[in-house]
Write a protein that holds these residues in place. Structure first.
Motif, PDB file in Angstrom:
ATOM      1  N   ARG B 123       0.823  -1.215   0.000  1.00 52.12           N
ATOM      2  CA  ARG B 123       0.000   0.000   0.000  1.00 52.12           C
ATOM      3  C   ARG B 123       0.852   1.258   0.000  1.00 52.12           C
ATOM      4  O   ARG B 123       0.544   2.236  -0.674  1.00 52.12           O
ATOM      5  CB  ARG B 123      -0.943  -0.020   1.209  1.00 52.12           C
ATOM      6  CG  ARG B 123      -1.940   1.113   1.239  1.00 52.12           C
ATOM      7  CD  ARG B 123      -3.026   0.877   2.259  1.00 52.12           C
ATOM      8  NE  ARG B 123      -3.964  -0.140   1.776  1.00 52.12           N
ATOM      9  CZ  ARG B 123      -4.375  -1.183   2.489  1.00 52.12           C
ATOM     10  NH1 ARG B 123      -3.950  -1.358   3.721  1.00 52.12           N
ATOM     11  NH2 ARG B 123      -5.222  -2.056   1.979  1.00 52.12           N
ATOM     12  N   HIS B 124       1.944   1.230   0.767  1.00 53.66           N
ATOM     13  CA  HIS B 124       2.719   2.459   0.916  1.00 53.66           C
ATOM     14  C   HIS B 124       3.980   2.467   0.069  1.00 53.66           C
ATOM     15  O   HIS B 124       4.807   3.344   0.202  1.00 53.66           O
ATOM     16  CB  HIS B 124       3.020   2.692   2.393  1.00 53.66           C
ATOM     17  CG  HIS B 124       1.746   2.715   3.192  1.00 53.66           C
ATOM     18  ND1 HIS B 124       0.790   3.687   2.994  1.00 53.66           N
ATOM     19  CD2 HIS B 124       1.238   1.858   4.089  1.00 53.66           C
ATOM     20  CE1 HIS B 124      -0.246   3.427   3.774  1.00 53.66           C
ATOM     21  NE2 HIS B 124       0.005   2.316   4.445  1.00 53.66           N
ATOM     22  N   THR B 126       3.524   1.739  -3.338  1.00 59.55           N
ATOM     23  CA  THR B 126       3.004   1.847  -4.700  1.00 59.55           C
ATOM     24  C   THR B 126       2.353   3.211  -4.858  1.00 59.55           C
ATOM     25  O   THR B 126       1.996   3.860  -3.875  1.00 59.55           O
ATOM     26  CB  THR B 126       1.907   0.797  -4.978  1.00 59.55           C
ATOM     27  OG1 THR B 126       0.916   0.883  -3.942  1.00 59.55           O
ATOM     28  CG2 THR B 126       2.483  -0.593  -5.032  1.00 59.55           C
ATOM     29  N   LYS B 127       2.196   3.613  -6.117  1.00 59.34           N
ATOM     30  CA  LYS B 127       1.402   4.811  -6.361  1.00 59.34           C
ATOM     31  C   LYS B 127      -0.070   4.474  -6.111  1.00 59.34           C
ATOM     32  O   LYS B 127      -0.823   5.291  -5.596  1.00 59.34           O
ATOM     33  CB  LYS B 127       1.630   5.249  -7.814  1.00 59.34           C
ATOM     34  CG  LYS B 127       0.984   6.558  -8.162  1.00 59.34           C
ATOM     35  CD  LYS B 127       1.427   7.016  -9.537  1.00 59.34           C
ATOM     36  CE  LYS B 127       0.606   8.214  -9.971  1.00 59.34           C
ATOM     37  NZ  LYS B 127       0.916   8.616 -11.350  1.00 59.34           N
ATOM     38  N   HIS B 128      -0.446   3.254  -6.461  1.00 56.06           N
ATOM     39  CA  HIS B 128      -1.812   2.790  -6.202  1.00 56.06           C
ATOM     40  C   HIS B 128      -1.803   1.272  -6.286  1.00 56.06           C
ATOM     41  O   HIS B 128      -0.936   0.707  -6.949  1.00 56.06           O
ATOM     42  CB  HIS B 128      -2.771   3.373  -7.243  1.00 56.06           C
ATOM     43  CG  HIS B 128      -4.227   3.246  -6.854  1.00 56.06           C
ATOM     44  ND1 HIS B 128      -4.692   3.545  -5.599  1.00 56.06           N
ATOM     45  CD2 HIS B 128      -5.313   2.834  -7.548  1.00 56.06           C
ATOM     46  CE1 HIS B 128      -6.000   3.339  -5.551  1.00 56.06           C
ATOM     47  NE2 HIS B 128      -6.402   2.914  -6.722  1.00 56.06           N
ATOM     48  N   ILE B 148      -2.641   5.111 -14.554  1.00 60.74           N
ATOM     49  CA  ILE B 148      -2.105   5.717 -13.331  1.00 60.74           C
ATOM     50  C   ILE B 148      -0.586   5.587 -13.284  1.00 60.74           C
ATOM     51  O   ILE B 148       0.117   6.518 -12.886  1.00 60.74           O
ATOM     52  CB  ILE B 148      -2.781   5.097 -12.090  1.00 60.74           C
ATOM     53  CG1 ILE B 148      -4.223   5.610 -12.003  1.00 60.74           C
ATOM     54  CG2 ILE B 148      -2.010   5.424 -10.810  1.00 60.74           C
ATOM     55  CD1 ILE B 148      -5.067   4.921 -10.966  1.00 60.74           C
ATOM     56  N   ARG B 153       2.981  12.060 -12.104  1.00 59.82           N
ATOM     57  CA  ARG B 153       4.296  11.551 -11.725  1.00 59.82           C
ATOM     58  C   ARG B 153       4.257  10.030 -11.840  1.00 59.82           C
ATOM     59  O   ARG B 153       3.471   9.381 -11.145  1.00 59.82           O
ATOM     60  CB  ARG B 153       4.604  11.967 -10.288  1.00 59.82           C
ATOM     61  CG  ARG B 153       5.961  11.504  -9.812  1.00 59.82           C
ATOM     62  CD  ARG B 153       6.222  12.042  -8.419  1.00 59.82           C
ATOM     63  NE  ARG B 153       7.507  11.595  -7.915  1.00 59.82           N
ATOM     64  CZ  ARG B 153       8.014  11.991  -6.754  1.00 59.82           C
ATOM     65  NH1 ARG B 153       7.322  12.829  -5.993  1.00 59.82           N
ATOM     66  NH2 ARG B 153       9.179  11.557  -6.365  1.00 59.82           N
ATOM     67  N   SER B 182     -11.098  10.602  -9.518  1.00 56.54           N
ATOM     68  CA  SER B 182     -10.391  11.470  -8.564  1.00 56.54           C
ATOM     69  C   SER B 182      -8.955  11.773  -8.976  1.00 56.54           C
ATOM     70  O   SER B 182      -8.408  12.782  -8.577  1.00 56.54           O
ATOM     71  CB  SER B 182     -10.396  10.845  -7.171  1.00 56.54           C
ATOM     72  OG  SER B 182      -9.858   9.543  -7.212  1.00 56.54           O
ATOM     73  N   TYR B 183      -8.329  10.922  -9.812  1.00 61.67           N
ATOM     74  CA  TYR B 183      -6.920  11.144 -10.133  1.00 61.67           C
ATOM     75  C   TYR B 183      -6.783  11.934 -11.425  1.00 61.67           C
ATOM     76  O   TYR B 183      -6.937  11.387 -12.520  1.00 61.67           O
ATOM     77  CB  TYR B 183      -6.171   9.819 -10.244  1.00 61.67           C
ATOM     78  CG  TYR B 183      -4.693  10.040 -10.457  1.00 61.67           C
ATOM     79  CD1 TYR B 183      -3.915  10.602  -9.451  1.00 61.67           C
ATOM     80  CD2 TYR B 183      -4.083   9.739 -11.665  1.00 61.67           C
ATOM     81  CE1 TYR B 183      -2.573  10.857  -9.650  1.00 61.67           C
ATOM     82  CE2 TYR B 183      -2.740   9.984 -11.867  1.00 61.67           C
ATOM     83  CZ  TYR B 183      -1.994  10.543 -10.857  1.00 61.67           C
ATOM     84  OH  TYR B 183      -0.663  10.799 -11.058  1.00 61.67           O
ATOM     85  N   ASP B 306       4.407  17.001  -9.366  1.00 59.35           N
ATOM     86  CA  ASP B 306       3.850  16.540  -8.095  1.00 59.35           C
ATOM     87  C   ASP B 306       3.846  17.711  -7.119  1.00 59.35           C
ATOM     88  O   ASP B 306       4.890  18.133  -6.649  1.00 59.35           O
ATOM     89  CB  ASP B 306       4.698  15.383  -7.566  1.00 59.35           C
ATOM     90  CG  ASP B 306       4.178  14.837  -6.246  1.00 59.35           C
ATOM     91  OD1 ASP B 306       3.191  15.396  -5.707  1.00 59.35           O
ATOM     92  OD2 ASP B 306       4.768  13.859  -5.753  1.00 59.35           O
ATOM     93  N   SER B 308       3.148  17.857  -4.147  1.00 54.23           N
ATOM     94  CA  SER B 308       3.682  17.582  -2.810  1.00 54.23           C
ATOM     95  C   SER B 308       5.209  17.663  -2.778  1.00 54.23           C
ATOM     96  O   SER B 308       5.810  17.680  -1.704  1.00 54.23           O
ATOM     97  CB  SER B 308       3.211  16.213  -2.312  1.00 54.23           C
ATOM     98  OG  SER B 308       3.893  15.176  -2.966  1.00 54.23           O
TER      99      SER B 308
END
Lengths: 171, 584
Positions: B123-124, B126-128, B148, B153, B182-183, B306, B308
């Motif tokens: 989960r953490h 991967t991008k998804h 995706i 990015r 949403s993406y 990105d 972020s």
């Protein structure tokens, strides 16, 4: 060598996400992986077709960290929107607690009297106990629970904060 | 709309998505997909020897072609072995789709044989990721996953497919258009931000372009646009490790790589600049050095896809969210629109030339034939010998990687494949396999350290099986050199567990796998040895013995500023304090 952390301010984030398995783990995992605080988190399905959930997160951090939290949440694939409710001006926050108090005599009477002052409702009673339901800001709930500790508090359940911006606009 | 098995849908989707190569390893929970692949000769399956290598090979394929890499592994250990490569792809923004088998839905959560919580574990990193519970969802999810992985990015996407979902039949459907609910990454930069950026660039007296892997990810056109903008403005360019190749290293405006093992001129120019234009780079700690001393007098423009990445580490004055290529195109157009002319940056260039005069990449060496080979010399000789051959270079991680970054020069993108963010030892060799599969006729060389290479050395079998002409050039100093270098600088040369003991005889190992192996011991043998490697068809492993105790300089020590570079070994004074030791 000492490890220091920077003090921060409290923010309430409203996050709209796909109502799918694993989303909550993804979001809480993001917070733990990047060392962000979660002070409170609530989540529930909010759409008629059960496609969307709203997560309300109370967090704290310096402004740059809050900005980073919002950016990190926003780039998750299942996240539709992230709103910092402190940013948009005024908002209302509520939390519900169920508070069980057991005892007899004066303490029992005092508990009931104070519940009345706090506009807490009695939702269950026995000869030796009450369950109060109190709704309000986290501060108000905190203060009520602190008083109940003196009156025979035995158990507390709290929902965590939900919040919504004032006015006609939606997030 | 056709009724077919889930496994057939997976393969059909890969065909429809234009996938020509899958790197993988079979196992119980993916047998239905392997059976479907058996019937589909248009997709080439490359059988690796370990799932980690499948992911790195997919990264090598992706980085050298710009197309997503595809991996197919089984449940449990197949998936967990892939985690390192998935994380590597996340950190370096490599588009990748990993298909993992899973135990049947009826057994999920029962600690079944070869069961692990793949979506939980990945989960953490991967991008998804997806767990597919219904065969009808396979078509849409596969198409969405590729979207995706490659849009915004880039990054890795995992699709976990239970075995009964592979066997069950359903309807295969292709979404008409991926319009994710949403993406929706912003690829086109805001016009106001571009206008503000161009005004800042035109007004700067000491500008510098600081570019990263985002320019490579934006495609060859972005590299071309970078060259054009740099030429228009007359400003110097430096790049991160991941961005090497986007700007030609033989250009006068090129300052070399920046950061911990970057050049003196690049780091000094970053420190003294009045404007940094960061393009597709993320102010990594290896780049910035001590943050409170990072480029103190500059305004900063940050172009990144990105959001972020912006203001994450270094606060910037102007954020431009968008694809690096489109942003560069917009800047070029705005520059012409406003009728800007390049300023006279003569004074700035004179200062830069002063820093260049330190010749920071020079190294001491003996010149006689019997002398030991300095590792820098080995890389330079390899570079000189392959000029004009347009080689693809991969590296493992450590000193040899930094020497390669410093002394091997690139003129074009997608030729330099290295693990930058995660710093994965064991990346380079399988990445070379992936690059060679994608480019069967090109020269692919893995510059390796003897320690890193051993982390995925089992892939020699893969290379033999597919008759790949991969060349491995080992800078063998018999140490985990970068670990030893840090122990020397930080721990008073207490060399705790950094000696490469019990090394195999790499020449005999080559022989065992049907490769050609050769060993180079002295400076006099270097040029001929490299020529032999280049002239030998098929895979070659070169065990090039280099000076054991050479260290990689220049270096910004942990916790130091750009201006505190160590240029030579005798610049080192004193020991490090705990604050510096605690930094990575």
């Amino acid at each position: 060598m000492k490890i220091t952390t920077e003090a921060g301010e409290r923010h309430v984030l409203a996050v709209t996400v796909d109502n799918e398995a694993g989303i909550l783990a993804k979001i809480t995992g993001l917070f733990s992986a990047r060392g962000y605080n979660i002070e409170s988190l609530t989540v529930a399905d909010i759409s008629a077709d059960h496609a969307l959930s709203r997560i309300t997160i109370v967090t704290s951090g310096p402004p740059a960290v809050i900005d980073q939290i919002i950016a990190q949440l926003d780039r998750l694939v299942p996240v539709h929107s992230v709103t910092d409710l402190a940013d948009g001006g005024a908002h209302v926050e509520r939390e519900i607690a169920l508070v069980k108090v057991a005892g007899s005599g004066d303490k029992r009477i005092e508990a009931l009297r104070m519940a009345d002052v706090f506009r807490a409702k009695v939702v269950d009673t026995t000869l030796s106990s009450f369950i109060f339901e109190i709704t309000g800001t986290s501060d108000k709930v905190d203060r009520f629970i602190a008083l109940m500790r003196e009156c025979g508090l035995v158990e507390v359940g709290r929902t965590g904060v939900v919040a919504i911006a004032r006015g006609a606009e939606a997030v | 709309m056709t009724e077919m098995s889930g496994a057939d849908m997976v393969v059909q989707a890969l065909v429809d998505l234009g996938v020509d190569t899958v790197f993988g390893y079979p196992g119980g929970a993916v047998l239905p997909i392997y059976d479907a692949l058996f019937k589909h000769p248009t997709i080439k399956h490359i059988l690796v020897r370990h799932e980690q290598a499948a992911t790195h090979a997919a990264e090598g394929y992706a980085r050298s072609t710009g197309k997503p890499g595809v991996v197919l592994v089984t449940s449990g250990p197949g998936a967990t072995n892939a985690v390192t490569g998935i994380t590597d792809a996340l950190l370096d923004s490599i588009p990748m789709v990993v298909l993992t088998g899973q135990v049947p839905t009826t057994l999920i959560g029962t600690d079944a044989f070869q069961e692990c919580d793949t979506v939980g574990i990945t989960r953490h990193c991967t991008k998804h990721n997806y767990l597919v519970m219904d065969p009808d969802r396979l078509g849409p999810i596969l198409h969405e996953a590729f979207y995706i992985a490659t849009h915004g990015r880039p990054g890795p996407v995992v699709i976990d497919i239970p075995k009964n979902v592979q066997v069950a039949t359903g309807t295969y459907s292709i979404p008409n258009r991926i319009d994710h609910k949403s993406y929706r990454p912003q690829v086109d930069p805001d016009a106001e931000a571009i206008a503000a950026a161009i005004a800042m660039i035109a007004a700067a007296e000491r500008p510098i372009f600081y570019t990263g892997g985002g320019v490579i990810n934006a495609g060859p056109d972005a590299s071309a646009a970078l060259r054009q903008l740099v030429a228009l403005t007359g400003a110097p360019v430096t790049s991160t490790l991941m961005g090497l190749g986007a700007f030609p290293a033989d250009d006068d405006q090129w300052l070399g790589m920046l950061g911990m093992h970057g050049t003196y001129e690049a780091n000094m120019a970053m420190n003294r600049a009045d404007l940094i234009i960061a393009v597709g780079a993320r102010f990594d700690d290896r780049v910035t050095g001590r943050l409170d001393a990072f480029s103190p007098d500059s305004k900063k423009i940050h172009i990144d896809i990105d959001r972020s990445s912006i203001n994450k580490i270094v606060p910037v004055d102007l954020a431009v969210v968008g694809d690096a290529g489109r942003a560069l195109d917009a800047l070029i157009a705005a520059w012409a629109d406003k009728g800007h002319k390049a300023r006279d940056l003569g004074e700035w260039w004179r200062r830069i030339d002063g820093w260049r005069a330190t010749r920071c990449l020079d190294f001491p060496e003996k010149k006689e034939d019997g002398a030991e080979i300095m590792p820098q010399r080995a890389v330079k000789a390899l570079f000189d010998a392959t000029r004009g051959m347009d080689p693809i270079i991969t590296t493992e991680v450590g000193q040899h990687q930094m020497w390669a970054a410093q002394h091997f020069h690139f003129d074009s993108p997608n030729r330099w494949l290295t693990s930058g963010g995660l710093g994965t030892m064991g990346y380079g060799f399988p990445a070379a396999v992936g690059a060679q599969i994608a480019h069967p006729d090109r020269l692919v060389i893995c510059i390796a350290g003897e320690a890193s290479l051993q982390m995925n050395i089992q892939e020699m079998g893969t290379v033999s099986q597919y008759r790949l002409p991969v060349k491995i050039f080992i800078l063998n100093n018999q140490w985990m050199g970068m670990v030893r270098q840090w122990q020397e600088l930080t721990y008073e040369s207490r060399y705790s567990n950094s000696y490469s003991d019990s090394l195999p005889d790499f020449v005999k190992l080559a022989d065992a796998y049907g490769w050609t192996g050769l060993r180079i011991d002295t400076l006099g043998e270097l040029a001929d040895g490299i020529q032999t490697m280049l002239g030998t068809p098929g895979p070659v492993i070169v065990d090039c013995r280099v000076a054991q105790l050479a260290n990689c300089f220049p270096m910004i020590p942990s916790g130091a500023a750009h201006t505190d570079m160590i240029l030579q070994p005798n610049d080192i004074v004193g020991t490090m304090d705990d604050e510096a030791k605690a930094l990575v």
